[in-house]
Design an enzyme around this catalytic site. Structure first.
Site, PDB file in Angstrom:
ATOM      1  N   GLU A 170      34.244  37.114  43.367  1.00 24.23           N
ATOM      2  CA  GLU A 170      34.650  37.973  44.493  1.00 24.23           C
ATOM      3  C   GLU A 170      34.668  39.451  44.126  1.00 24.23           C
ATOM      4  OE1 GLU A 170      38.238  36.587  46.316  1.00 24.23           O
ATOM      5  OE2 GLU A 170      37.337  34.698  46.907  1.00 24.23           O
ATOM      6  N   GLU A 357      35.113  27.943  46.695  1.00 19.93           N
ATOM      7  CA  GLU A 357      36.534  27.914  47.062  1.00 19.93           C
ATOM      8  C   GLU A 357      36.667  27.688  48.555  1.00 19.93           C
ATOM      9  OE1 GLU A 357      38.997  31.289  45.964  1.00 19.93           O
ATOM     10  OE2 GLU A 357      38.130  31.352  43.956  1.00 19.93           O
TER      11      GLU A 357
HETATM   12  C1  BGP Z   1      40.588  33.943  46.502  1.00 22.50           C
HETATM   13  C2  BGP Z   1      40.748  34.004  45.009  1.00 22.50           C
HETATM   14  C3  BGP Z   1      41.657  32.974  44.452  1.00 22.50           C
HETATM   15  C4  BGP Z   1      42.859  32.643  45.317  1.00 22.50           C
HETATM   16  C5  BGP Z   1      42.625  32.625  46.825  1.00 22.50           C
HETATM   17  C6  BGP Z   1      43.864  32.853  47.644  1.00 22.50           C
HETATM   18  O1  BGP Z   1      40.295  35.214  46.970  1.00 22.50           O
HETATM   19  O2  BGP Z   1      39.498  33.872  44.369  1.00 22.50           O
HETATM   20  O3  BGP Z   1      41.981  33.342  43.143  1.00 22.50           O
HETATM   21  O4  BGP Z   1      43.931  33.387  44.940  1.00 22.50           O
HETATM   22  O5  BGP Z   1      41.687  33.584  47.243  1.00 22.50           O
HETATM   23  O6  BGP Z   1      44.072  34.222  47.853  1.00 22.50           O
HETATM   24  P1  BGP Z   1      45.438  35.018  47.995  1.00 22.50           P
HETATM   25  O7  BGP Z   1      46.220  34.878  46.744  1.00 22.50           O
HETATM   26  O8  BGP Z   1      45.006  36.450  48.220  1.00 22.50           O
HETATM   27  O9  BGP Z   1      46.154  34.459  49.180  1.00 22.50           O
END
Ligand code: BGP
Length: 451
Positions: A170, A357
């Site tokens: 990301e 993801e």
């Molecule tokens: C993605 C990341 C993850 C995870 C998930 C949830 O962007 O790659 O590491 O954390 O999102 O995001 P957040 O913690 O911003 O709610």
């Protein structure tokens, strides 16, 4: 019993997996010579993380990985996307390797394989060594230069056993969001010139990662990046709205996907940068656009788009009453999993897409009587997977899917409050309890279909 004709069957050999990231699960943030990461430092500053949570102990996975992998195996999971902590391997980002850190990953990969699980290794998932931040961080080419040595070291050590590599996770999140807003480490506030440069330097890292896999990955090694592309969903399936979605997808993702797939910044992107164009050196684009084997997409929410009567594409943002998870940014948009891979495949001609993801976070996943009945997560995953299936049935080349995430973990600025796992973790006792969604996911993997 013969399958019902209405069942959504996934292709043979479809990859079903779970995801995680080192900084979010390992804990042990100073163990065995590990250096400080920008997230370790960021969490020390009051007010940055909810309830002042720190990256220790997280899931203490550093010490509990044998049990965690045995649990993963027992839940039928055969593919595991993990990340390596750069400051564990190079405490200063470059210079001397920390052998004990590298040895940990050596043991971890062995244990993953011993459990019959295939590792998918992300080289970088946000935990930049603080020492590199002190020398300029993503603003500076010092990071891609150091990354080249880091990528070489990990691929040379683990590449005989780890064959699936993801370069960076990301780009937008650890560049423009982290250097333009205070809610991701290092929480800087830079101007547009610097922000555009952070993206460029991240693209160079991606290129260095691909180069390292080609040079040292050995036979069968494959690589790609995980991108959180902006997902747009046509409001209706009319040709006009679908064309508007293509247009918006292409323009929203120019900064990252164009250089990787087309070896240049588009005119439109450079026009948008105005006088704040990133500084590009000779040879940068040949590195950035080295051919990859797949595109990883992290898909959660999505924006809606329609073609207005005046011919312009119009983005529509969900209102306050639109259903959401407990993460304010994560509104329910199952169709994102239909459109994100389809648009990426159409616009960039990608042949192999993996959803690296997809998942949802809630604050009230509680264990009662030894169970965590997260019906909300099952419904979320199921509705997204049905859309993914439709996309595949319509010809989108999606080869696999990874749930974010395996264990409840350190959820960045939400600390330990927001739970994304299919396995509950009690952060006081470190007791793991598979949620109902974990058993549901097991049944989906076994059947390779959804009714
Ligand atoms: C993605 C990341 C993850 C995870 C998930 C949830 O962007 O790659 O590491 O954390 O999102 O995001 P957040 O913690 O911003 O709610």
């Amino acid at each position: 019993m013969p399958p019902r004709s209405s069942a959504f069957h996934f292709p043979k050999n479809f990859v079903w997996g779970v995801s995680s990231a080192a900084a979010q699960i390992e804990g042990a943030s100073t163990a065995d010579g590990k250096g400080e990461s920008i997230w370790d430092r960021f969490a020390k500053r009051r007010g940055n993380i909810l309830h002042g949570d720190k990256l220790d102990p997280a899931c203490d996975h550093y010490h509990r990985y044998p049990q965690d992998l045995a649990l993963m195996r027992s839940l039928g999971v055969r593919h595991y996307r993990l990340s390596l902590s750069w400051p564990r391997v190079f405490p200063n980002g470059d210079g001397a390797v920390n052998q004990r850190g590298l040895d940990f990953y050596d043991r971890l990969i062995d244990t993953i394989l011993e459990n019959g699980i295939t590792p998918w290794v992300t080289m970088f998932h946000w935990d930049l060594p603080q020492a590199l931040e002190d020398r300029g961080g993503w603003r500076s080419r010092i990071v891609p230069e150091a990354f080249a040595g880091y990528a070489d070291a990990i691929v040379r050590t683990l590449g005989d056993r780890a064959k699936n590599w993801i370069t960076v996770n990301e780009i937008r999140c650890f560049t423009t969001q982290a250097y333009g807003t205070p809610n991701k480490a290092p929480g800087a506030r830079e101007g547009r010139q610097v922000l555009n440069q952070t993206i460029h330097n991240a693209l160079l890292c991606h290129g260095q990662g691909v180069r390292a896999v080609r040079e040292f990955g050995g036979r069968g090694a494959r690589c790609g990046l995980s991108d959180n592309c902006e997902t747009v969903i046509p409001v209706t399936e009319s040709a006009a709205d679908v064309a508007a979605a293509h247009e918006c997808f292409a323009s929203a993702n120019l900064a990252v996907l164009d250089p990787i797939y087309r070896g240049r910044y588009s005119e439109a992107y450079l026009r948008g940068c105005g006088r704040f164009r990133p500084k590009v050196e000779r040879g940068d684009f040949s590195l950035i656009s080295l051919p990859t084997d797949f595109l990883g997409l992290n898909v959660y929410a999505g924006l809606f788009v329609r073609r207005r009567a005046d011919g312009k594409a119009q983005l529509l943002y969900p209102s306050a009453s639109y259903p959401r998870t407990d993460s304010p940014w994560l509104h329910l948009a199952p169709r994102a999993l239909y459109w994100a891979p389809r648009l990426a495949a159409n616009v960039y001609g990608v042949k192999d897409v993996y959803i690296t993801e997809n998942g949802c976070g809630y604050d009230d996943d509680v264990v009662k009587g030894g169970e965590c009945l997260d019906l909300h997560r099952i419904e979320y995953l199921r509705s997204y997977l049905k859309e993914l299936h439709c996309s595949i049935a319509d010809g989108t080349p999606v080869r696999g899917y990874f749930v974010w995430c395996f264990l409840d973990n350190f959820e960045w600025t939400d600390g330990y409050t927001r739970r994304f796992g299919i396995v509950h973790n009690n952060f006081r006792t470190q007791r793991r309890t598979p949620k109902l969604s974990a058993y549901w996911y097991k049944s989906i993997i076994e059947a390779n279909r959804i009714l």
